[in-house]
Design a protein around this motif. Structure first.
Motif, mmCIF file in Angstrom:
data_model
loop_
_atom_site.group_PDB
_atom_site.id
_atom_site.type_symbol
_atom_site.label_atom_id
_atom_site.label_comp_id
_atom_site.label_asym_id
_atom_site.label_seq_id
_atom_site.Cartn_x
_atom_site.Cartn_y
_atom_site.Cartn_z
ATOM 1 N N VAL A 86 0.873 -1.181 0.000
ATOM 2 C CA VAL A 86 0.000 0.000 0.000
ATOM 3 C C VAL A 86 0.910 1.231 0.000
ATOM 4 O O VAL A 86 1.772 1.374 0.874
ATOM 5 C CB VAL A 86 -0.948 0.031 1.215
ATOM 6 C CG1 VAL A 86 -1.788 1.307 1.197
ATOM 7 C CG2 VAL A 86 -1.849 -1.199 1.234
ATOM 8 N N LEU A 87 0.729 2.085 -1.005
ATOM 9 C CA LEU A 87 1.542 3.299 -1.151
ATOM 10 C C LEU A 87 0.651 4.534 -1.097
ATOM 11 O O LEU A 87 -0.512 4.495 -1.518
ATOM 12 C CB LEU A 87 2.269 3.325 -2.502
ATOM 13 C CG LEU A 87 3.080 2.099 -2.938
ATOM 14 C CD1 LEU A 87 3.564 2.312 -4.373
ATOM 15 C CD2 LEU A 87 4.267 1.908 -2.006
ATOM 16 N N ILE A 88 1.191 5.624 -0.621
ATOM 17 C CA ILE A 88 0.575 6.944 -0.844
ATOM 18 C C ILE A 88 1.492 7.691 -1.799
ATOM 19 O O ILE A 88 2.687 7.855 -1.557
ATOM 20 C CB ILE A 88 0.387 7.728 0.466
ATOM 21 C CG1 ILE A 88 -0.751 7.125 1.274
ATOM 22 C CG2 ILE A 88 0.087 9.206 0.162
ATOM 23 C CD1 ILE A 88 -1.085 7.876 2.533
ATOM 24 N N TYR A 89 0.893 8.112 -2.903
ATOM 25 C CA TYR A 89 1.627 8.679 -4.029
ATOM 26 C C TYR A 89 1.116 10.090 -4.258
ATOM 27 O O TYR A 89 -0.080 10.300 -4.423
ATOM 28 C CB TYR A 89 1.347 7.772 -5.239
ATOM 29 C CG TYR A 89 1.970 8.161 -6.554
ATOM 30 C CD1 TYR A 89 3.201 7.672 -6.926
ATOM 31 C CD2 TYR A 89 1.289 8.965 -7.456
ATOM 32 C CE1 TYR A 89 3.760 7.980 -8.154
ATOM 33 C CE2 TYR A 89 1.828 9.291 -8.687
ATOM 34 C CZ TYR A 89 3.067 8.791 -9.035
ATOM 35 O OH TYR A 89 3.614 9.103 -10.244
ATOM 36 N N ARG A 90 2.026 11.077 -4.230
ATOM 37 C CA ARG A 90 1.638 12.481 -4.376
ATOM 38 C C ARG A 90 2.164 13.035 -5.699
ATOM 39 O O ARG A 90 3.307 12.814 -6.066
ATOM 40 C CB ARG A 90 2.217 13.323 -3.230
ATOM 41 C CG ARG A 90 1.807 14.790 -3.266
ATOM 42 C CD ARG A 90 2.491 15.581 -2.180
ATOM 43 N NE ARG A 90 3.928 15.720 -2.432
ATOM 44 C CZ ARG A 90 4.803 16.191 -1.535
ATOM 45 N NH1 ARG A 90 4.376 16.519 -0.329
ATOM 46 N NH2 ARG A 90 6.084 16.296 -1.835
ATOM 47 N N PHE A 91 1.287 13.770 -6.405
ATOM 48 C CA PHE A 91 1.700 14.397 -7.657
ATOM 49 C C PHE A 91 2.407 15.711 -7.359
ATOM 50 O O PHE A 91 1.935 16.513 -6.544
ATOM 51 C CB PHE A 91 0.491 14.654 -8.558
ATOM 52 C CG PHE A 91 -0.158 13.392 -9.059
ATOM 53 C CD1 PHE A 91 0.492 12.579 -9.964
ATOM 54 C CD2 PHE A 91 -1.424 13.020 -8.619
ATOM 55 C CE1 PHE A 91 -0.099 11.413 -10.422
ATOM 56 C CE2 PHE A 91 -2.013 11.865 -9.068
ATOM 57 C CZ PHE A 91 -1.354 11.049 -9.982
ATOM 58 N N GLN A 117 5.722 11.292 -6.377
ATOM 59 C CA GLN A 117 6.652 10.730 -5.407
ATOM 60 C C GLN A 117 5.892 9.858 -4.423
ATOM 61 O O GLN A 117 4.769 10.192 -4.010
ATOM 62 C CB GLN A 117 7.390 11.835 -4.653
ATOM 63 C CG GLN A 117 8.448 11.288 -3.683
ATOM 64 C CD GLN A 117 9.155 12.393 -2.917
ATOM 65 O OE1 GLN A 117 8.667 13.519 -2.867
ATOM 66 N NE2 GLN A 117 10.291 12.079 -2.327
ATOM 67 N N VAL A 118 6.502 8.739 -4.059
ATOM 68 C CA VAL A 118 5.914 7.851 -3.050
ATOM 69 C C VAL A 118 6.237 8.433 -1.676
ATOM 70 O O VAL A 118 7.401 8.518 -1.276
ATOM 71 C CB VAL A 118 6.475 6.423 -3.183
ATOM 72 C CG1 VAL A 118 5.894 5.538 -2.085
ATOM 73 C CG2 VAL A 118 6.141 5.845 -4.559
ATOM 74 N N MET A 119 5.176 8.836 -0.953
ATOM 75 C CA MET A 119 5.347 9.510 0.330
ATOM 76 C C MET A 119 5.389 8.534 1.503
ATOM 77 O O MET A 119 5.998 8.815 2.533
ATOM 78 C CB MET A 119 4.217 10.517 0.553
ATOM 79 C CG MET A 119 4.020 11.497 -0.590
ATOM 80 S SD MET A 119 5.521 12.428 -0.965
ATOM 81 C CE MET A 119 5.772 13.320 0.573
ATOM 82 N N ALA A 120 4.703 7.389 1.376
ATOM 83 C CA ALA A 120 4.663 6.407 2.462
ATOM 84 C C ALA A 120 4.386 5.038 1.862
ATOM 85 O O ALA A 120 3.793 4.927 0.785
ATOM 86 C CB ALA A 120 3.598 6.768 3.493
#
Length: 741
Positions: free
Chosen positions: A164-169, A176-179
């Protein structure tokens, strides 16, 4: 690759970005999709797997009613959901058809009712308990990093996905993968950057429109629709909001290259725009049930709100930490007796610390002062001229050479610049510099060529990256970016500098006005006494020569008379200058008292009637009986004398001048009308300007009489106006408030 292959690559990459993914003409195989007409609920299109899942071939279904296809009881439930208006893609309709349990989902799009019958997966665990715990964790998070980490851990625990990733534009389009929360053995992506082309614009638009997208098995074979085109429009069916929509084969290959066979994406929105994604992946096929997906949608919505809230708090904290330094610089600008830039220059280190700059340049006219590491003086001035031409109150760039090529000559010293200017007629401003940072970004793949070419039956085709090795990309000509707090500080410092600078200008102008007034007063006082003496001596000489009778020299007596007239005119001019100075300074004072208008008119007639009689001009006064005003008698008489005197002067013989005073509501209106030649239309708007002497036959006037008269009436709270028609005469009107109003 050769140039030709490069061109083919770029063309294929462009085609990929233009792929119409909302019109795949097929669905994923874990359900059946059909389009229905209304109100008859007849099947217009259906997925080809209807035979395998419902026991009826497509040809047997098309044109039939929904009841004939799925049975009366289930069709009734569908109709009731439509009539109730509860078309929610995550509020399923329980169905059992042909021995298989389904979850039905309905939505309308482009005039069609679309029914999806998704094979019901096995439920896992208590979703409500998982959701409740996760929401508590999200609400307790005190920072963005804490929020990201809690989210990925709890979502992985709740859903069972391997990753499970959190991905920010980012602003530039890449992400970028933030977590990350991943099972053992999974490749880790936290902190990596992914090129913008990994998620093309049309895919981002679908993410923005749909909270969820699910792919239970990326190795699936797409199930085509029958017929391929909509029967009513002969166009592809838009599946933008269909849960079963088939996805791009490139994306499916992309997933497998990343080591996952199933995925779920949850959109994160901020201000209605796509902020990022929660991306879930699993090494084996995984079909998440609808109640789990509903919980994930709620998580996405809550997390979106929390991200917005914490980012706002973060921005507020960045501003807060600047306030003390801004206050210190504000005091320095206020305390310095010179310009605001002098105060800043004396605190250059504080100025650099405010925004974390390596150097600062301060321009104030011809003066240039620098501190820290800066380009040369000429380079700074050239850059300042270019920034000024951009016409932005605050300018910021962390890649200066990309928009100002000359910066390539000094990018090691100043790859980033933050600057502001003040609206002044001289060159001015503050420029902060940041040096180049050989910033290494960890890319998951090559950002310039994220896809590869491979041979196919039809020639070259795009193949998703098979390697996710970290690429090290050195960013030439890039400085550390100017954050929100830095730009806030620059804006706030500019505002303070502007306020202090304007205050200084006002004080200087006030001092100049006071100096002028004092000069006028001194000149008036110092000249009035000698003028009085000259006038008295002229009178004595006139009297002495008159006693000589016919023997007196006519030339001498004429000269004495001219001197008396010049002296009298100079005294009038001094009075006018003093009045003008007081009016412009806003210090014109009056001493009002009750006055009978008829008495004022009698005095005016006594004084001015001889002048009118001498020109054969009929002079008349009329006042409404019992009319009383509250005015300064000396100043009001000055106004009437000026207006009536001008009217007599510019009215030809046998003409008329009439003076009237009447009550009109809450004010009293005075009018002086003549039958002179009038004032030209182009001159009329300027008659109350200082030094207006355009009227023919008035070469001896000071041009201040009407200006002063208007100032006197305004000091009384009234208004003065002029009207004229060439050849018909002029009228000057002024108003005074009634006593007690």
């Amino acid at each position: 690759m050769t140039d030709g292959t490069d061109q083919a690559f770029e063309q294929l990459l462009e085609n990929c970005a233009d792929e119409p993914i909302q019109y795949p003409g097929a669905i994923q195989p874990h359900g059946v999709l059909m389009t229905l007409s209304e109100p008859g609920f007849e099947v217009r299109q259906v997925s080809r797997n209807v035979g395998a899942l419902l026991g009826l071939e497509a040809a047997q279904v098309l044109g039939k009613t929904l009841t004939a296809v799925i049975g009366q009881r289930v069709a009734k439930a569908v109709r009731q959901a439509v009539e109730a208006g509860t078309l929610d893609e995550l509020t399923p309709i329980p169905m059992k058809v042909h021995g298989t349990e389904f979850e039905g989902f309905l939505h309308r799009h482009q005039g069609l009712l679309i029914l999806e019958m998704e094979v019901r997966p096995r439920s896992v665990g208590d979703q409500q308990a998982h959701l409740s715990r996760l929401l508590q964790r999200l609400q307790a998070a005190k920072s963005l990093d804490e929020l990201y980490e809690a989210s990925v851990r709890e979502i992985q625990r709740m859903t069972g996905y391997d990753r499970v990733l959190i991905y920010r534009f980012e602003e530039q389009g890449h992400g970028q993968v933030m977590a990350e929360a991943s099972s053992p053995g999974m490749e880790l992506f936290k902190g990596l950057f992914f090129p913008a082309s990994d998620i093309p614009p049309q895919a981002r638009q679908l993410y923005q429109s749909n909270w969820l997208r699910i792919i239970p098995n990326a190795a699936y074979q797409p199930v085509p629709l029958v017929p391929t085109l909509r029967p009513d429009t002969q166009t592809p069916l838009d599946l933008s909001f269909a849960t079963l929509r088939s996805v791009s084969p490139i994306h499916c290959q992309y997933m497998q290259n990343m080591g996952v066979l199933s995925s779920m994406s949850i959109s994160l929105l901020k201000g209605g725009k796509l902020w990022g994604l929660i991306s879930c992946g699993h090494r084996q096929p995984l079909h998440v049930p609808s109640e789990m997906r509903s919980a994930c949608k709620t998580i996405g919505q809550v997390l979106s709100l929390q991200i917005s809230a914490l980012e706002s708090l973060q921005l507020a904290a960045q501003r807060e930490e600047k306030l003390q330094t801004l206050h210190q610089l504000g005091e320095a600008m206020a305390a310095n007796a010179g310009s605001v830039f002098d105060g800043l220059a004396e605190n250059a280190q504080v100025l650099m610390d405010l925004v974390g700059a390596g150097g600062v340049a301060i321009i104030d006219g011809t003066q240039l002062r620098t501190a820290g590491v800066c380009p040369s003086a000429q380079q700074v001035r050239d850059l300042h001229q270019w920034i000024t031409a951009q016409a932005r109150p605050v300018f910021a760039s962390h890649a200066l050479s990309s928009i100002y090529p000359q910066a390539g000559d000094f990018c090691a010293l100043a790859s980033g610049v933050l600057a502001f200017t003040l609206p002044k007629p001289i060159d001015n401003g503050v420029l902060w510099f940041r040096p180049e940072v050989k910033e290494t970004i960890n890319w998951s793949g090559d950002p310039s060529k994220p896809l590869q070419l491979e041979p196919s039956e039809n020639g070259l085709r795009l193949r998703p990256r098979t390697s996710f090795e970290i690429w090290k990309v050195e960013m030439e000509g890039i400085s550390r970016p100017w954050g929100h707090g830095d730009q806030f500080a620059a804006n706030d410092l500019r505002r303070s500098a502007l306020e202090f600078d304007l205050a200084r200008q006002v004080l200087k102008e006030q001092a100049a006005v006071r100096a002028r007034d004092e000069l006028v007063a001194v000149v008036s006082h110092d000249l009035r006494n000698p003028m009085t003496v000259i006038s008295m001596l002229c009178g004595m000489l006139q009297k002495s020569f008159s006693s000589d009778g016919p023997n007196a020299s006519r030339r001498i007596t004429s000269a004495i008379s001219t001197m008396q007239q010049a002296t009298s005119r100079m005294n009038v001019l001094l009075d006018d200058l003093l009045d003008t100075s007081r009016i412009e300074a806003g210090r014109y004072t009056i001493a009002p008292q009750p006055l009978d208008v008829s008495h004022i008119f009698e005095e005016a007639y006594t004084l001015l009637a001889p002048l009118a009689l001498n020109k054969s001009v009929e002079l008349s006064f009329h006042a409404e009986p019992g009319l009383v005003i509250h005015a300064d008698p000396e100043r009001l008489f000055q106004v009437l004398s000026n207006l009536i005197g001008n009217a007599i002067k510019f009215t030809p013989a046998e003409g008329r001048v009439g003076v009237v005073a009447m009550s009109d509501g809450e004010q009293i209106v005075f009018s002086v009308r003549d039958t002179g030649k009038g004032i030209p239309a182009e001159q009329l708007p300027h008659v109350f300007d200082r030094y207006w002497t355009a009227r023919e036959g008035n070469p001896s006037g000071t041009g201040l009489g009407l200006y002063i008269s208007q100032g006197i009436i305004q000091a009384h709270g009234g208004v003065m106006q002029a009207a004229s028609e060439p050849g018909q005469g002029s009228e000057f009107r002024f108003t005074l408030p009634k006593p007690g109003v």
